[in-house]
Design a protein around this motif. Structure first.
Motif, PDB file in Angstrom:
ATOM      1  N   VAL A 137      -4.253   3.878   0.953  1.00  0.00           N
ATOM      2  CA  VAL A 137      -4.354   4.296   2.416  1.00  0.00           C
ATOM      3  C   VAL A 137      -5.417   3.374   3.350  1.00  0.00           C
ATOM      4  CG1 VAL A 137      -5.239   6.152   4.095  1.00  0.00           C
ATOM      5  CG2 VAL A 137      -3.786   6.864   2.302  1.00  0.00           C
ATOM      6  N   ALA A 138      -6.577   2.925   2.380  1.00  0.00           N
ATOM      7  CA  ALA A 138      -7.458   2.078   3.092  1.00  0.00           C
ATOM      8  C   ALA A 138      -6.882   0.759   3.066  1.00  0.00           C
ATOM      9  CB  ALA A 138      -8.599   1.908   1.962  1.00  0.00           C
ATOM     10  N   THR A 139      -5.902   0.335   2.007  1.00  0.00           N
ATOM     11  CA  THR A 139      -5.135  -1.112   2.109  1.00  0.00           C
ATOM     12  C   THR A 139      -4.143  -1.177   3.312  1.00  0.00           C
ATOM     13  OG1 THR A 139      -5.115  -1.154  -0.422  1.00  0.00           O
ATOM     14  CG2 THR A 139      -3.734  -2.615   0.773  1.00  0.00           C
ATOM     15  N   ILE A 140      -3.574   0.170   3.540  1.00  0.00           N
ATOM     16  CA  ILE A 140      -2.487   0.007   4.731  1.00  0.00           C
ATOM     17  C   ILE A 140      -3.374  -0.143   5.940  1.00  0.00           C
ATOM     18  CG2 ILE A 140      -1.060   1.701   6.007  1.00  0.00           C
ATOM     19  CD1 ILE A 140      -0.037   2.712   3.354  1.00  0.00           C
ATOM     20  N   ALA A 141      -4.542   0.427   6.357  1.00  0.00           N
ATOM     21  CA  ALA A 141      -5.521   0.221   7.216  1.00  0.00           C
ATOM     22  C   ALA A 141      -5.834  -1.182   7.259  1.00  0.00           C
ATOM     23  CB  ALA A 141      -6.597   1.074   7.066  1.00  0.00           C
ATOM     24  N   LEU A 142      -6.032  -1.756   6.270  1.00  0.00           N
ATOM     25  CA  LEU A 142      -6.418  -3.316   6.280  1.00  0.00           C
ATOM     26  C   LEU A 142      -5.062  -4.162   6.920  1.00  0.00           C
ATOM     27  CD1 LEU A 142      -8.331  -5.653   6.056  1.00  0.00           C
ATOM     28  CD2 LEU A 142      -7.465  -5.670   3.468  1.00  0.00           C
ATOM     29  N   GLY A 143      -4.233  -4.024   6.190  1.00  0.00           N
ATOM     30  CA  GLY A 143      -2.855  -4.616   6.742  1.00  0.00           C
ATOM     31  C   GLY A 143      -2.561  -4.398   8.206  1.00  0.00           C
ATOM     32  N   GLY A 173       0.786  -1.068   0.150  1.00  0.00           N
ATOM     33  CA  GLY A 173       0.036  -0.058  -0.003  1.00  0.00           C
ATOM     34  C   GLY A 173       0.767   1.261  -0.217  1.00  0.00           C
ATOM     35  N   ALA A 174       1.910   1.203   0.833  1.00  0.00           N
ATOM     36  CA  ALA A 174       2.717   2.322   0.805  1.00  0.00           C
ATOM     37  C   ALA A 174       3.565   2.592  -0.449  1.00  0.00           C
ATOM     38  CB  ALA A 174       3.839   2.337   1.782  1.00  0.00           C
ATOM     39  N   VAL A 175       3.869   1.623  -1.342  1.00  0.00           N
ATOM     40  CA  VAL A 175       4.662   1.693  -2.528  1.00  0.00           C
ATOM     41  C   VAL A 175       3.467   2.305  -3.538  1.00  0.00           C
ATOM     42  CG1 VAL A 175       5.536   0.460  -4.520  1.00  0.00           C
ATOM     43  CG2 VAL A 175       6.320   0.032  -2.052  1.00  0.00           C
ATOM     44  N   TRP A 193     -11.701  -0.055  15.791  1.00  0.00           N
ATOM     45  CA  TRP A 193     -11.995   0.521  14.199  1.00  0.00           C
ATOM     46  C   TRP A 193     -11.556  -0.717  13.382  1.00  0.00           C
ATOM     47  CZ3 TRP A 193      -7.521   0.260  11.731  1.00  0.00           C
ATOM     48  CH2 TRP A 193      -6.406   0.233  12.560  1.00  0.00           C
ATOM     49  N   ARG A 194     -10.693  -1.701  13.786  1.00  0.00           N
ATOM     50  CA  ARG A 194     -10.084  -2.548  12.523  1.00  0.00           C
ATOM     51  C   ARG A 194     -11.462  -3.607  11.907  1.00  0.00           C
ATOM     52  NH1 ARG A 194      -7.281  -2.272  17.293  1.00  0.00           N
ATOM     53  NH2 ARG A 194      -8.215  -4.385  18.373  1.00  0.00           N
ATOM     54  N   ARG A 195     -12.464  -3.639  12.617  1.00  0.00           N
ATOM     55  CA  ARG A 195     -13.475  -4.484  12.133  1.00  0.00           C
ATOM     56  C   ARG A 195     -14.257  -3.585  11.103  1.00  0.00           C
ATOM     57  NH1 ARG A 195     -16.350  -2.589  16.849  1.00  0.00           N
ATOM     58  NH2 ARG A 195     -18.226  -1.938  16.465  1.00  0.00           N
ATOM     59  N   TYR A 196     -13.939  -2.319  10.706  1.00  0.00           N
ATOM     60  CA  TYR A 196     -14.537  -1.702   9.499  1.00  0.00           C
ATOM     61  C   TYR A 196     -13.598  -1.522   8.315  1.00  0.00           C
ATOM     62  CZ  TYR A 196     -17.782   0.154  13.050  1.00  0.00           C
ATOM     63  OH  TYR A 196     -18.706   0.387  14.163  1.00  0.00           O
ATOM     64  N   THR A 197     -12.470  -1.823   8.717  1.00  0.00           N
ATOM     65  CA  THR A 197     -11.489  -1.711   7.726  1.00  0.00           C
ATOM     66  C   THR A 197     -11.766  -2.922   6.231  1.00  0.00           C
ATOM     67  OG1 THR A 197      -9.905  -3.293   8.470  1.00  0.00           O
ATOM     68  CG2 THR A 197      -9.624  -0.856   8.899  1.00  0.00           C
ATOM     69  N   PRO A 198     -11.996  -3.893   6.329  1.00  0.00           N
ATOM     70  CA  PRO A 198     -12.327  -4.570   4.922  1.00  0.00           C
ATOM     71  C   PRO A 198     -13.391  -4.135   4.325  1.00  0.00           C
ATOM     72  CG  PRO A 198     -11.932  -6.239   6.858  1.00  0.00           C
ATOM     73  CD  PRO A 198     -12.026  -4.504   7.457  1.00  0.00           C
ATOM     74  N   LEU A 199     -14.653  -3.480   5.084  1.00  0.00           N
ATOM     75  CA  LEU A 199     -15.658  -2.965   4.257  1.00  0.00           C
ATOM     76  C   LEU A 199     -15.455  -1.797   3.707  1.00  0.00           C
ATOM     77  CD1 LEU A 199     -18.836  -3.267   3.550  1.00  0.00           C
ATOM     78  CD2 LEU A 199     -19.366  -2.245   6.122  1.00  0.00           C
TER      79      LEU A 199
END
Length: 206
Positions: free
Chosen positions: A181-187, A15-17, A148-154
């Motif tokens: 950014v959303a991908t990094i949050a999921l990771g 995600g960062a790259v 907050w982590r349970r919201y990240t995939p959705l």
């Protein structure tokens, strides 16, 4: 849950790259000598090939992460499991698209090979979005992940729906930046949940 630590880190790196690449691409668009009717726009020649290699590699890292997410138990229902598989399939299509781009970087957008690349991106986006929405909805309701982590995939799946019509517009780099950014949050969620739940799993085994 410990198995999500490494894949979660891969997702963060990818995600960062991709986010960095989106910013560089957006900044270079105005100075590019390449026609915006060319598949690799704004990149040309060796730079276009390198870009496809890097983005393809990072997308492969995301595939590994999504496989781990699908197997993590965060979305335990049948719908969640199906959604996880769809997300993996969609992400694999991104890898295929980048691979084809290696030999089609100088193709015009209306060339058949360019259309094949764009179709892979389009179908891949749709599958990943639908899959993450299915799995993300299950994860949100199941309560396996907390805070907050349970919201990240959705959230990632919902943004990919919004991103779909932006793929063929000048807003694509910005859309990819938000996706990153959303991908990094999921990771990050995968790593934190893996760390939080590892002690509980250890106690259960002992």
């Amino acid at each position: 849950m410990r198995s999500t630590l490494g894949p979660g880190l891969l997702i963060i790196i990818a995600g960062a790259v991709q986010g960095d690449g989106a910013l560089i691409t957006a900044a270079y668009r105005g100075a590019s000598p390449v026609s915006d009717e060319q598949l690799s726009y704004p990149w040309a020649d060796a730079t276009a090939i390198t870009t496809s290699l890097v983005w393809g590699a990072t997308q492969a890292m995301i595939v590994v992460g999504l496989v781990a997410f699908a197997r993590s138990g965060a979305a335990p229902s049948k719908a969640g499991q199906v959604g996880g598989r769809l997300a993996v399939a969609g992400s694999l299509l991104f890898v295929v698209a980048h691979a084809i781009s290696l030999v089609a970087h100088d193709a015009a957008l209306d060339d058949p090979i360019a259309i094949a690349v764009l179709s892979c991106f389009g179908v891949g986006t749709l599958l990943t979005a639908v899959g993450l929405i299915m799995a993300g909805t299950t994860a949100l309701r199941s309560g396996v992940w907390s805070s907050w982590r349970r919201y990240t995939p959705l959230a990632l799946g919902a943004w990919m729906v919004a991103m779909a019509p932006l793929q063929l517009t000048p807003a694509l780099p910005v859309a990819v930046g938000v996706y990153a950014v959303a991908t990094i949050a999921l990771g990050l969620s995968m790593i934190i949940e893996g760390l939080v739940r590892a002690p509980a799993v250890t106690r259960t085994l002992t």
